[in-house]
Design a protein around this motif. Sequence first.
Motif, PDB file in Angstrom:
ATOM      1  N   ILE A   1       0.824  -1.214   0.000  1.00  0.00           N
ATOM      2  CA  ILE A   1       0.000   0.000   0.000  1.00  0.00           C
ATOM      3  C   ILE A   1       0.860   1.266   0.000  1.00  0.00           C
ATOM      4  O   ILE A   1       0.630   2.168  -0.821  1.00  0.00           O
ATOM      5  CB  ILE A   1      -0.999  -0.027   1.175  1.00  0.00           C
ATOM      6  CG1 ILE A   1      -2.018  -1.158   0.948  1.00  0.00           C
ATOM      7  CG2 ILE A   1      -1.715   1.314   1.321  1.00  0.00           C
ATOM      8  CD1 ILE A   1      -2.944  -1.423   2.110  1.00  0.00           C
ATOM      9  N   PRO A   2       1.878   1.382   0.869  1.00  0.00           N
ATOM     10  CA  PRO A   2       2.760   2.547   0.777  1.00  0.00           C
ATOM     11  C   PRO A   2       3.475   2.661  -0.570  1.00  0.00           C
ATOM     12  O   PRO A   2       3.675   3.769  -1.075  1.00  0.00           O
ATOM     13  CB  PRO A   2       3.768   2.315   1.912  1.00  0.00           C
ATOM     14  CG  PRO A   2       3.038   1.476   2.898  1.00  0.00           C
ATOM     15  CD  PRO A   2       2.185   0.563   2.057  1.00  0.00           C
TER      16      PRO A   2
ATOM     17  N   GLN B   1      -6.868  -6.705   1.199  1.00  0.00           N
ATOM     18  CA  GLN B   1      -7.975  -6.226   0.366  1.00  0.00           C
ATOM     19  C   GLN B   1      -8.943  -5.361   1.169  1.00  0.00           C
ATOM     20  O   GLN B   1      -9.491  -4.379   0.660  1.00  0.00           O
ATOM     21  CB  GLN B   1      -8.701  -7.416  -0.255  1.00  0.00           C
ATOM     22  CG  GLN B   1      -7.880  -8.147  -1.307  1.00  0.00           C
ATOM     23  CD  GLN B   1      -7.483  -7.231  -2.452  1.00  0.00           C
ATOM     24  OE1 GLN B   1      -6.344  -6.779  -2.521  1.00  0.00           O
ATOM     25  NE2 GLN B   1      -8.416  -6.925  -3.332  1.00  0.00           N
ATOM     26  N   THR B   2      -9.146  -5.710   2.434  1.00  0.00           N
ATOM     27  CA  THR B   2     -10.010  -4.897   3.292  1.00  0.00           C
ATOM     28  C   THR B   2      -9.424  -3.509   3.480  1.00  0.00           C
ATOM     29  O   THR B   2     -10.136  -2.497   3.454  1.00  0.00           O
ATOM     30  CB  THR B   2     -10.189  -5.568   4.667  1.00  0.00           C
ATOM     31  OG1 THR B   2     -10.831  -6.827   4.479  1.00  0.00           O
ATOM     32  CG2 THR B   2     -11.029  -4.702   5.597  1.00  0.00           C
TER      33      THR B   2
ATOM     34  N   VAL C   1     -10.905   1.378   1.422  1.00  0.00           N
ATOM     35  CA  VAL C   1     -11.110   2.793   1.764  1.00  0.00           C
ATOM     36  C   VAL C   1     -10.214   3.707   0.942  1.00  0.00           C
ATOM     37  O   VAL C   1     -10.294   4.926   1.054  1.00  0.00           O
ATOM     38  CB  VAL C   1     -10.855   3.047   3.267  1.00  0.00           C
ATOM     39  CG1 VAL C   1     -11.858   2.268   4.104  1.00  0.00           C
ATOM     40  CG2 VAL C   1      -9.431   2.674   3.657  1.00  0.00           C
ATOM     41  N   GLU C   2      -9.344   3.133   0.129  1.00  0.00           N
ATOM     42  CA  GLU C   2      -8.440   3.928  -0.699  1.00  0.00           C
ATOM     43  C   GLU C   2      -8.239   3.193  -2.016  1.00  0.00           C
ATOM     44  O   GLU C   2      -7.690   2.094  -2.053  1.00  0.00           O
ATOM     45  CB  GLU C   2      -7.105   4.132   0.018  1.00  0.00           C
ATOM     46  CG  GLU C   2      -6.173   5.089  -0.670  1.00  0.00           C
ATOM     47  CD  GLU C   2      -4.936   5.386   0.170  1.00  0.00           C
ATOM     48  OE1 GLU C   2      -4.077   6.147  -0.294  1.00  0.00           O
ATOM     49  OE2 GLU C   2      -4.835   4.837   1.288  1.00  0.00           O
TER      50      GLU C   2
ATOM     51  N   GLN D   1      -5.331   1.905  -8.707  1.00  0.00           N
ATOM     52  CA  GLN D   1      -5.479   1.228  -9.993  1.00  0.00           C
ATOM     53  C   GLN D   1      -4.239   0.394 -10.338  1.00  0.00           C
ATOM     54  O   GLN D   1      -4.235  -0.345 -11.329  1.00  0.00           O
ATOM     55  CB  GLN D   1      -5.724   2.240 -11.106  1.00  0.00           C
ATOM     56  CG  GLN D   1      -4.537   3.168 -11.383  1.00  0.00           C
ATOM     57  CD  GLN D   1      -4.847   4.141 -12.511  1.00  0.00           C
ATOM     58  OE1 GLN D   1      -6.024   4.418 -12.809  1.00  0.00           O
ATOM     59  NE2 GLN D   1      -3.796   4.670 -13.123  1.00  0.00           N
ATOM     60  N   ASN D   2      -3.212   0.499  -9.480  1.00  0.00           N
ATOM     61  CA  ASN D   2      -1.947  -0.189  -9.798  1.00  0.00           C
ATOM     62  C   ASN D   2      -1.553  -1.221  -8.749  1.00  0.00           C
ATOM     63  O   ASN D   2      -0.402  -1.654  -8.707  1.00  0.00           O
ATOM     64  CB  ASN D   2      -0.822   0.834  -9.937  1.00  0.00           C
ATOM     65  CG  ASN D   2      -0.535   1.564  -8.623  1.00  0.00           C
ATOM     66  OD1 ASN D   2      -1.412   1.695  -7.772  1.00  0.00           O
ATOM     67  ND2 ASN D   2       0.692   2.051  -8.454  1.00  0.00           N
ATOM     68  N   LEU D   3      -2.499  -1.626  -7.893  1.00  0.00           N
ATOM     69  CA  LEU D   3      -2.172  -2.509  -6.779  1.00  0.00           C
ATOM     70  C   LEU D   3      -3.002  -3.790  -6.829  1.00  0.00           C
ATOM     71  O   LEU D   3      -4.233  -3.741  -6.943  1.00  0.00           O
ATOM     72  CB  LEU D   3      -2.426  -1.774  -5.455  1.00  0.00           C
ATOM     73  CG  LEU D   3      -2.220  -2.566  -4.155  1.00  0.00           C
ATOM     74  CD1 LEU D   3      -0.818  -3.142  -4.075  1.00  0.00           C
ATOM     75  CD2 LEU D   3      -2.500  -1.662  -2.956  1.00  0.00           C
ATOM     76  N   TYR D   4      -2.316  -4.932  -6.716  1.00  0.00           N
ATOM     77  CA  TYR D   4      -2.979  -6.237  -6.791  1.00  0.00           C
ATOM     78  C   TYR D   4      -2.455  -7.149  -5.672  1.00  0.00           C
ATOM     79  O   TYR D   4      -1.255  -7.168  -5.398  1.00  0.00           O
ATOM     80  CB  TYR D   4      -2.722  -6.900  -8.146  1.00  0.00           C
ATOM     81  CG  TYR D   4      -3.113  -6.040  -9.325  1.00  0.00           C
ATOM     82  CD1 TYR D   4      -4.397  -6.072  -9.853  1.00  0.00           C
ATOM     83  CD2 TYR D   4      -2.178  -5.180  -9.894  1.00  0.00           C
ATOM     84  CE1 TYR D   4      -4.757  -5.264 -10.925  1.00  0.00           C
ATOM     85  CE2 TYR D   4      -2.527  -4.361 -10.969  1.00  0.00           C
ATOM     86  CZ  TYR D   4      -3.809  -4.407 -11.478  1.00  0.00           C
ATOM     87  OH  TYR D   4      -4.165  -3.599 -12.537  1.00  0.00           O
ATOM     88  N   HIS D   5      -3.360  -7.889  -5.061  1.00  0.00           N
ATOM     89  CA  HIS D   5      -2.990  -8.862  -4.041  1.00  0.00           C
ATOM     90  C   HIS D   5      -3.577 -10.225  -4.428  1.00  0.00           C
ATOM     91  O   HIS D   5      -4.722 -10.300  -4.875  1.00  0.00           O
ATOM     92  CB  HIS D   5      -3.552  -8.464  -2.665  1.00  0.00           C
ATOM     93  CG  HIS D   5      -2.960  -7.215  -2.119  1.00  0.00           C
ATOM     94  ND1 HIS D   5      -3.683  -6.046  -1.973  1.00  0.00           N
ATOM     95  CD2 HIS D   5      -1.713  -6.935  -1.672  1.00  0.00           C
ATOM     96  CE1 HIS D   5      -2.905  -5.103  -1.458  1.00  0.00           C
ATOM     97  NE2 HIS D   5      -1.710  -5.610  -1.269  1.00  0.00           N
ATOM     98  N   TYR D   6      -2.803 -11.283  -4.228  1.00  0.00           N
ATOM     99  CA  TYR D   6      -3.337 -12.600  -4.540  1.00  0.00           C
ATOM    100  C   TYR D   6      -2.658 -13.663  -3.680  1.00  0.00           C
ATOM    101  O   TYR D   6      -1.546 -13.476  -3.186  1.00  0.00           O
ATOM    102  CB  TYR D   6      -3.188 -12.935  -6.022  1.00  0.00           C
ATOM    103  CG  TYR D   6      -1.820 -12.745  -6.610  1.00  0.00           C
ATOM    104  CD1 TYR D   6      -0.900 -13.781  -6.673  1.00  0.00           C
ATOM    105  CD2 TYR D   6      -1.445 -11.501  -7.130  1.00  0.00           C
ATOM    106  CE1 TYR D   6       0.352 -13.609  -7.216  1.00  0.00           C
ATOM    107  CE2 TYR D   6      -0.189 -11.316  -7.672  1.00  0.00           C
ATOM    108  CZ  TYR D   6       0.702 -12.372  -7.722  1.00  0.00           C
ATOM    109  OH  TYR D   6       1.952 -12.182  -8.265  1.00  0.00           O
ATOM    110  N   VAL D   7      -3.363 -14.769  -3.514  1.00  0.00           N
ATOM    111  CA  VAL D   7      -2.860 -15.893  -2.722  1.00  0.00           C
ATOM    112  C   VAL D   7      -1.935 -16.732  -3.593  1.00  0.00           C
ATOM    113  O   VAL D   7      -2.318 -17.186  -4.674  1.00  0.00           O
ATOM    114  CB  VAL D   7      -4.025 -16.765  -2.200  1.00  0.00           C
ATOM    115  CG1 VAL D   7      -3.473 -17.950  -1.407  1.00  0.00           C
ATOM    116  CG2 VAL D   7      -4.981 -15.940  -1.355  1.00  0.00           C
TER     117      VAL D   7
END
Length: 260
Positions: free
Chosen positions: A53-54, A79-80, A84-85, A88-94
Amino acid sequence: MSTATSAGYVSADYLKALAQAAEPIKKRIRDLLALGSNSKILDAGCGPGTDTIPLARLLNNSGIICGMDADRSMIQAAQTRIQVEWFQNLYHYVANATAIPCKTNSFDAAFCDRVLQHIKDAHNAVAEMCRIVKPGGKIVLVDSDHSSLSISTNNSSTECALRTWRTQRLHNGLAARNLGTYAIKAGLLLESIECIPFLSRSYAGFRLGTAADLVEQEAVTRGIISSDQLDSYKSDLEDLDRANAFYSVIPMIILSATKP
């Protein structure tokens, strides 16, 4: 607030609290990654988005930040947090760091921060990071040398027993001492190896940051130390804390390398 959950795993709250204290280390990681405005970065073992996130904020919606973690609850927490923010360039996956589901030569840089200590097959994890990074790309590995944790105490025998158990309970508690070996075996070109001492003058902060409650209880349950020894040890630390004489320090090893 919860801390660690079981041997080798920690909670999202624990990681977020620890990240605040470790900001100098986080800044050094960012500097070593040599980020460009359109960089594509992988955080292998991202936890609850502590670093992703940073980084997304820093790149201001340019480039791509991907965070992966084998723990689904960590990805859910990440993801939670971003609900609140919007990014468009951030992805998280298992995903598992030893089998990264990304194309070869597809990232500009990759890093993992205090992740390899939780991975039995750390060699493969670093090799996978090397595979997905483009030639010339940066890889930064960071880990805590748990076996060198130093605590101000008059009860050195109990401290030594707890330090040994703290290292052994992790899947790969000596990872910090093997970062260079992992990098060389993966075919990386080493650029720098640094040590930043992580000093705490707060007894409460030390207990949170080292999951002391859990480690101590495990040590008593396994007969490594007795309840009386633990009580004496904790009483000593509390006395030092009241006298403003408590401190703990653990070396943080930071390795920077380039893919040839």
